[in-house]
Design an enzyme around this catalytic site. Structure first.
Site: not given
Ligand code: MRU
Length: 360
Positions: A54, A90, A242, A253
């Site tokens: 996240g 990442r 993100d 995502k």
């Molecule tokens: O791959 P992840 O689980 O880190 O992806 C998270 C997301 O896509 C969330 O929707 C995004 O980080 C927003 S979090 C408040």
């Protein structure tokens, strides 16, 4: 967030004042386990393997990771090495680079003897600010949910994708913060939870969070949302992000874009909720400019879960010889986004809209 009657954040300083504790999100929803991080390597590994994930949370985890690195080696070389190591974990969530830049800029002018202490304080400030921002996002976003309820008087059906809740931030969440705020103030809500293949953050994390908080919800396969929207069963979509560009393109995502297209086609409002640490002011065009993480194909070809015997098991879904691709994020162009819910209010998804809330 309360878990079993106790309040938790997703990351905190241990009692020894040096190591850092996190909730291992790879074990949820089947086990609630706390892991201690003692080095920059531990922090980088936790981010890469998604024990923490996240966008806002990986920013806070990277900041604490830098502090852990400076605790071992406060030299310029140590700072550079830690920053590079964490940055390489990442690529998509801009909060990671934002947090590392912010801590490094603050720490570099200091004498080596005071760098580690200052870095821990800077990381704690980032965590506290994230909590405040997410709480404010909840207050602003809850007005949208309350208006939908006022308009039709029945429980408000909200569709969300991935996990943009408490677990994705330090506390409260982004997309789920308005849901918790509305629910706590007595507005009846129901959440459609996209399972979010391949890692199933919706089915495992969002559902677990909503269950802890007592929010009515239903898990759906990723392809169901369009059908629900065609039948008037979704009042609004709220997702996290993100990285959001200065022009309002929202990267989130993988699969978010398809939900936005379905929402647009059906006249369902589509909001992204994010703290300003997620805005990449240097980028205009998200499709061209945002680096999209590609992860291990085994996240697609295999699936893990709790077996009938109560132990975790991983099984293969696909033929051994088939190629797989695993793109982790996509970009929803600003034209498909009804509004962006931030800690300062709700902006139009455009350069002018965001600039009005964040001048300069
Ligand atoms: O791959 P992840 O689980 O880190 O992806 C998270 C997301 O896509 C969330 O929707 C995004 O980080 C927003 S979090 C408040």
């Amino acid at each position: 967030m309360m878990v079993g009657g106790r309040h938790y954040r997703t990351i905190w300083l241990s009692d020894d004042g040096r190591s850092v504790e996190i909730i291992d999100q790879t074990r949820l929803p089947h086990a609630f386990e706390i892991v201690r991080l003692g080095s920059v390597e531990d922090a980088a590994d936790a981010i890469r393997r998604m024990l923490v994930r996240g966008a806002p949370l990986i920013g806070a985890a990277a900041a604490y990771g830098l502090a852990l690195g400076l605790n071992a080696d406060p030299s310029d070389a140590g700072l550079d090495r830690g920053q590079a190591q964490l940055l390489a974990t990442r690529p998509t969530a801009v909060n990671l680079a934002w947090a590392l830049d912010r801590v490094a800029r603050e720490i570099r002018p200091l004498p080596e003897s005071s760098r580690a202490d200052a870095a821990y304080l800077a990381a704690a400030r980032i965590a506290d600010e994230d909590v405040a921002s997410c709480r404010a996002i909840g207050a602003h976003g809850a007005t949208l949910i309350a208006s939908a309820h006022d308009a039709h008087g029945r429980p408000v059906n909200i569709l969300t994708h991935c996990n943009a809740g408490w677990l994705a931030t330090v506390d409260w969440g982004t997309a789920l913060s308005p849901v918790y705020t509305a629910h706590d103030s007595g507005v009846p809500v129901h959440v459609w939870v996209d399972e979010t293949r391949p890692r199933n953050q919706g089915a495992s994390l969002t559902a677990w969070e909503l269950l802890q908080h007592g929010v009515p919800h239903t898990i759906i396969a990723d392809n169901v949302g369009g059908h629900l929207m065609q039948h008037g069963m979704v009042d609004l979509c709220i997702v996290g992000s993100d990285r959001t560009t200065a022009a309002g393109d929202v990267c989130n995502k993988i699969g978010t874009y398809l939900k936005a297209l379905a929402a647009h086609d059906n006249g369902v409002p589509f909001y992204a909720a994010l703290p300003s640490s997620t805005i990449d002011w240097a980028l205009e065009d998200g499709v061209r400019g945002i680096p999209i993480e590609q992860r291990d194909g085994r996240e697609v070809s295999e699936i893990s879960g709790l077996g009938a015997d109560g132990t975790m098991a991983t099984v293969r879904l696909t033929p051994a010889g088939s190629a797989v691709a695993n793109y982790a994020f996509d970009v929803t162009p600003a034209r498909l986004v009804t509004g962006i819910v931030t800690e300062r209010g709700i902006a139009r998804a455009s350069r002018a809209g965001l600039a009005k809330l964040f001048p300069g």
